[in-house]
Design an enzyme around this catalytic site. Structure first.
Site, PDB file in Angstrom:
ATOM      1  N   SER A 132      21.388  63.845  54.619  1.00 41.54           N
ATOM      2  CA  SER A 132      21.472  62.564  55.102  1.00 41.54           C
ATOM      3  C   SER A 132      20.275  61.741  56.176  1.00 41.54           C
ATOM      4  O   SER A 132      19.475  62.751  56.639  1.00 41.54           O
ATOM      5  CB  SER A 132      22.457  62.797  55.912  1.00 41.54           C
ATOM      6  OG  SER A 132      22.756  61.513  56.283  1.00 41.54           O
ATOM      7  N   TYR A 136      27.570  65.015  64.088  1.00 42.90           N
ATOM      8  CA  TYR A 136      27.783  65.201  62.272  1.00 42.90           C
ATOM      9  C   TYR A 136      25.469  65.157  62.242  1.00 42.90           C
ATOM     10  O   TYR A 136      24.933  66.164  61.383  1.00 42.90           O
ATOM     11  CB  TYR A 136      27.486  63.522  61.867  1.00 42.90           C
ATOM     12  CG  TYR A 136      27.925  63.961  60.290  1.00 42.90           C
ATOM     13  CD1 TYR A 136      28.416  64.397  59.560  1.00 42.90           C
ATOM     14  CD2 TYR A 136      26.445  62.487  59.662  1.00 42.90           C
ATOM     15  CE1 TYR A 136      28.095  64.512  58.440  1.00 42.90           C
ATOM     16  CE2 TYR A 136      26.172  62.330  58.397  1.00 42.90           C
ATOM     17  CZ  TYR A 136      26.515  62.960  57.553  1.00 42.90           C
ATOM     18  OH  TYR A 136      26.510  63.430  55.912  1.00 42.90           O
ATOM     19  N   LYS A 195      23.648  67.798  59.852  1.00 48.43           N
ATOM     20  CA  LYS A 195      22.452  68.265  58.547  1.00 48.43           C
ATOM     21  C   LYS A 195      21.492  68.799  59.417  1.00 48.43           C
ATOM     22  O   LYS A 195      20.372  69.658  58.804  1.00 48.43           O
ATOM     23  CB  LYS A 195      22.861  67.019  58.504  1.00 48.43           C
ATOM     24  CG  LYS A 195      23.256  66.335  57.835  1.00 48.43           C
ATOM     25  CD  LYS A 195      23.923  66.979  56.619  1.00 48.43           C
ATOM     26  CE  LYS A 195      25.232  66.066  56.044  1.00 48.43           C
ATOM     27  NZ  LYS A 195      25.883  67.268  55.187  1.00 48.43           N
TER      28      LYS A 195
HETATM   29  P1  NAD Z   1      33.571  63.734  50.953  1.00 47.14           P
HETATM   30  O1  NAD Z   1      34.603  63.857  52.231  1.00 47.14           O
HETATM   31  O2  NAD Z   1      33.748  62.504  49.791  1.00 47.14           O
HETATM   32  O3  NAD Z   1      33.381  65.061  50.315  1.00 47.14           O
HETATM   33  C1  NAD Z   1      33.198  66.272  50.959  1.00 47.14           C
HETATM   34  C2  NAD Z   1      34.441  66.824  50.369  1.00 47.14           C
HETATM   35  O4  NAD Z   1      34.093  68.247  50.844  1.00 47.14           O
HETATM   36  C3  NAD Z   1      36.076  66.973  50.376  1.00 47.14           C
HETATM   37  O5  NAD Z   1      36.378  66.470  48.935  1.00 47.14           O
HETATM   38  C4  NAD Z   1      36.545  67.828  51.668  1.00 47.14           C
HETATM   39  O6  NAD Z   1      37.830  67.987  50.915  1.00 47.14           O
HETATM   40  C5  NAD Z   1      35.089  69.694  50.819  1.00 47.14           C
HETATM   41  N1  NAD Z   1      35.604  69.302  52.307  1.00 47.14           N
HETATM   42  C6  NAD Z   1      34.935  69.756  53.700  1.00 47.14           C
HETATM   43  N2  NAD Z   1      35.118  70.710  54.518  1.00 47.14           N
HETATM   44  C7  NAD Z   1      35.032  71.536  53.525  1.00 47.14           C
HETATM   45  C8  NAD Z   1      34.956  73.132  53.524  1.00 47.14           C
HETATM   46  N3  NAD Z   1      35.239  73.558  55.329  1.00 47.14           N
HETATM   47  N4  NAD Z   1      35.883  73.704  52.421  1.00 47.14           N
HETATM   48  C9  NAD Z   1      35.398  73.207  51.562  1.00 47.14           C
HETATM   49  N5  NAD Z   1      35.954  72.105  51.499  1.00 47.14           N
HETATM   50  C10 NAD Z   1      34.838  70.702  52.494  1.00 47.14           C
HETATM   51  O7  NAD Z   1      31.957  63.126  51.242  1.00 47.14           O
HETATM   52  P2  NAD Z   1      31.132  62.971  50.691  1.00 47.14           P
HETATM   53  O8  NAD Z   1      30.632  61.035  51.106  1.00 47.14           O
HETATM   54  O9  NAD Z   1      31.213  62.848  48.952  1.00 47.14           O
HETATM   55  O10 NAD Z   1      29.700  63.592  50.928  1.00 47.14           O
HETATM   56  C11 NAD Z   1      29.360  64.340  50.302  1.00 47.14           C
HETATM   57  C12 NAD Z   1      28.005  65.534  51.434  1.00 47.14           C
HETATM   58  O11 NAD Z   1      27.039  64.223  51.502  1.00 47.14           O
HETATM   59  C13 NAD Z   1      29.070  65.633  52.929  1.00 47.14           C
HETATM   60  O12 NAD Z   1      28.175  66.687  53.221  1.00 47.14           O
HETATM   61  C14 NAD Z   1      28.746  64.178  53.187  1.00 47.14           C
HETATM   62  O13 NAD Z   1      27.992  64.607  54.666  1.00 47.14           O
HETATM   63  C15 NAD Z   1      26.687  64.042  52.453  1.00 47.14           C
HETATM   64  N6  NAD Z   1      26.039  62.850  52.983  1.00 47.14           N
HETATM   65  C16 NAD Z   1      27.214  61.937  52.334  1.00 47.14           C
HETATM   66  C17 NAD Z   1      26.624  60.275  52.872  1.00 47.14           C
HETATM   67  C18 NAD Z   1      27.799  59.320  53.072  1.00 47.14           C
HETATM   68  O14 NAD Z   1      27.203  58.064  52.998  1.00 47.14           O
HETATM   69  N7  NAD Z   1      28.656  59.422  51.758  1.00 47.14           N
HETATM   70  C19 NAD Z   1      25.734  60.019  53.022  1.00 47.14           C
HETATM   71  C20 NAD Z   1      24.616  61.126  53.913  1.00 47.14           C
HETATM   72  C21 NAD Z   1      25.074  62.730  53.192  1.00 47.14           C
HETATM   73  C1  WQD Z   2      25.939  50.253  57.277  1.00 40.94           C
HETATM   74  C2  WQD Z   2      25.427  49.126  57.830  1.00 40.94           C
HETATM   75  C3  WQD Z   2      26.446  48.747  60.224  1.00 40.94           C
HETATM   76  C4  WQD Z   2      30.789  48.510  58.663  1.00 40.94           C
HETATM   77  C5  WQD Z   2      26.795  55.760  57.496  1.00 40.94           C
HETATM   78  C6  WQD Z   2      26.043  57.238  58.654  1.00 40.94           C
HETATM   79  C7  WQD Z   2      25.225  57.897  57.900  1.00 40.94           C
HETATM   80  C8  WQD Z   2      25.431  58.436  56.178  1.00 40.94           C
HETATM   81  C9  WQD Z   2      25.753  56.850  55.835  1.00 40.94           C
HETATM   82  C10 WQD Z   2      26.219  60.657  56.055  1.00 40.94           C
HETATM   83  C11 WQD Z   2      24.985  48.667  59.164  1.00 40.94           C
HETATM   84  C12 WQD Z   2      27.331  47.652  59.100  1.00 40.94           C
HETATM   85  C13 WQD Z   2      29.727  48.656  58.901  1.00 40.94           C
HETATM   86  C14 WQD Z   2      31.506  47.596  59.749  1.00 40.94           C
HETATM   87  C15 WQD Z   2      29.223  46.408  59.646  1.00 40.94           C
HETATM   88  N1  WQD Z   2      26.220  59.076  56.013  1.00 40.94           N
HETATM   89  N2  WQD Z   2      28.715  47.978  59.041  1.00 40.94           N
HETATM   90  N3  WQD Z   2      30.732  46.494  59.669  1.00 40.94           N
HETATM   91  O1  WQD Z   2      25.921  53.466  59.684  1.00 40.94           O
HETATM   92  O2  WQD Z   2      23.936  53.016  57.718  1.00 40.94           O
HETATM   93  O3  WQD Z   2      25.236  55.279  57.905  1.00 40.94           O
HETATM   94  O4  WQD Z   2      27.106  56.176  56.248  1.00 40.94           O
HETATM   95  O5  WQD Z   2      24.901  61.192  56.013  1.00 40.94           O
HETATM   96  O6  WQD Z   2      24.908  59.407  58.918  1.00 40.94           O
HETATM   97  O7  WQD Z   2      25.619  56.841  59.746  1.00 40.94           O
HETATM   98  O8  WQD Z   2      26.262  53.319  57.693  1.00 40.94           O
HETATM   99  O9  WQD Z   2      27.957  51.492  55.726  1.00 40.94           O
HETATM  100  O10 WQD Z   2      28.846  52.498  58.559  1.00 40.94           O
HETATM  101  O11 WQD Z   2      26.998  50.391  57.963  1.00 40.94           O
HETATM  102  O12 WQD Z   2      28.630  45.587  60.415  1.00 40.94           O
HETATM  103  O13 WQD Z   2      32.318  47.275  59.380  1.00 40.94           O
HETATM  104  O14 WQD Z   2      26.479  47.698  57.621  1.00 40.94           O
HETATM  105  O15 WQD Z   2      25.914  48.410  61.609  1.00 40.94           O
HETATM  106  O16 WQD Z   2      24.175  48.092  59.932  1.00 40.94           O
HETATM  107  P1  WQD Z   2      25.437  53.192  58.277  1.00 40.94           P
HETATM  108  P2  WQD Z   2      27.442  51.824  57.383  1.00 40.94           P
END
Ligand code: NAD
Ligand code: WQD
Length: 335
Positions: free
Chosen positions: A124, A148, A152
């Site tokens: 991330s 979190y 990562k």
């Molecule tokens: P999500 O929660 O929708 O998907 C994650 C999945 O992993 C879920 O289906 C959950 O049930 C499963 N899971 C969690 N722990 C588990 C375990 N111990 N064993 C088996 N299954 C397990 O999240 P997402 O948005 O699809 O994110 C996927 C990956 O991408 C995550 O690692 C997340 O940290 C990373 N990521 C997400 C974002 C984002 O904004 N969505 C941004 C950057 C990185």
């Molecule tokens: C985006 C912008 C908020 C909600 C997070 C995690 C990051 C990654 C992606 C996993 C920011 C603003 C948000 C609301 C708002 N996940 N906001 N009102 O914070 O960039 O990233 O998700 O890896 O690790 O930190 O994403 O969508 O929460 O926020 O004003 O109700 O929207 O302040 O500027 P963020 P976000």
């Protein structure tokens, strides 16, 4: 080729399963459904008219994991499984460290034992903390500001150490910026539990009337309109980057790290405006205090992925908003 997708029932994982099946891969999913529903996988199979194999199992369950690797001749792993809510990670650090780190250790041990050496990992942009400048390149200093993000960072380190000890491992670490949008069918998408933490699911729930108004977290940041700027990327573009990373692993590159973003930042108010146009009505909002831990601006320099993976995000903001909105309006209560 047979690909194991951990967390395949989740938001990004389900889109990855769909694109893998479309591209002709065989797909095996492990998910404990802690943050997802099996229905996402049913729909992936309907949309592609292809089958995948689902194991409802926890990565922390060594025997269950072993069984999957024994039963399936896995060629490569895409590792999405993990807990991802920043705020929750602050109140439940042990749960986050255990699930994300121990889960990854168990997975890597199983891979080692069963001779599987290719791994794509979901990292991330959070690993850059509050960057000194933008756009962010992969060589920027790394710092986490919450548990979190620490998971990562630590997993990235573990994977690099694994490769040092056994250079037959090939690992692509993909640093996602802000994934939004949904498959164009409107059948699969992001289905957050309870009140959404992230901006786009919150906006779509306000637009659909589930939430009254958006709270804009601060308008006094050093950005053009004072609200936070992020690099929003369509989830389908994002997962296509994973397929390119999988191709890259076939060239035995060792550990490779790529930003997956568009290179374009949008502010919260620009997002509100873009959604209002797509939805055809204003999105009510009020400006509140900053959210603790938020940074002003974050967007990628995606040049490295373009050069080395021949990958670039192609979908623009309007399409991201339209696809998010189609998913939300067709599935007001999620799956
Ligand atoms: P999500 O929660 O929708 O998907 C994650 C999945 O992993 C879920 O289906 C959950 O049930 C499963 N899971 C969690 N722990 C588990 C375990 N111990 N064993 C088996 N299954 C397990 O999240 P997402 O948005 O699809 O994110 C996927 C990956 O991408 C995550 O690692 C997340 O940290 C990373 N990521 C997400 C974002 C984002 O904004 N969505 C941004 C950057 C990185
Ligand atoms: C985006 C912008 C908020 C909600 C997070 C995690 C990051 C990654 C992606 C996993 C920011 C603003 C948000 C609301 C708002 N996940 N906001 N009102 O914070 O960039 O990233 O998700 O890896 O690790 O930190 O994403 O969508 O929460 O926020 O004003 O109700 O929207 O302040 O500027 P963020 P976000």
């Amino acid at each position: 080729m047979k690909i194991l997708v951990t967390g395949g029932a989740g938001y990004i994982g389900s889109h990855a399963c769909l694109e893998l099946l479309e591209a002709g891969y065989e797909v095996i999913v492990i998910d404990n459904l802690s943050n997802s529903k099996e229905e996402s996988l049913t729909r992936v199979q309907e949309l592609t008219d292809k089958e995948l194999k689902f194991y409802k199992a926890d990565l922390l369950d060594r025997e269950a994991l072993d069984k999957v690797f024994k039963e399936q001749a896995i060629d490569a792993v895409m590792h999405f499984a993990g807990l991802k809510a920043v705020g929750e990670s602050v109140s439940m650090p042990l749960g986050y460290y255990h699930n994300n780190i121990t889960g990854t250790l168990m997975l890597c041990e199983a891979m080692k034992k069963h001779g599987v050496r290719d791994l794509v990992f979901s990292s991330s942009a959070t690993v850059y903390g509050d960057p000194d400048r933008v756009p962010i390149t992969e060589d920027f200093p790394l710092r986490a500001t919450n548990p979190y993000g620490q998971t990562k960072l630590m997993i990235e380190q573990i994977l690099q150490d694994l490769h040092v000890a056994d250079d037959s491992f090939n690992i692509a670490i993909l640093r996602y910026f802000n994934p939004i949008g949904a498959h164009k069918s409107g059948r699969i998408g992001e289905d957050p539990n309870g009140i959404p933490n992230n901006l786009v699911p919150y906006i779509t729930q306000v637009a659909s009337g589930k939430m009254r108004e958006l709270r804009v977290f601060g308008d006094d940041y050093p950005t053009p309109d004072g609200t936070g700027v992020r690099d929003y990327i369509h989830v389908v573009d994002l997962v296509l980057g994973h397929l390119k990373a999988l191709d890259k692993l076939q060239t035995n590159p060792g550990v490779v790290i790529y930003n997956l973003g568009t290179g374009q930042g949008y502010s919260v108010l620009e997002m509100v405006d873009a959604f209002s146009k797509v939805v055809g009505k204003p999105i009510p909002y009020k400006v509140t205090d900053r959210r603790q831990g938020d940074i002003p601006t974050c967007f990628a320099d995606p040049t490295k992925a373009k050069k080395e993976l021949s990958w670039t995000a192609t979908m623009g903001l309007t399409q991201m908003c339209e696809d998010s909105w189609r998913w939300q309006s067709n599935n007001p209560d999620g799956y």
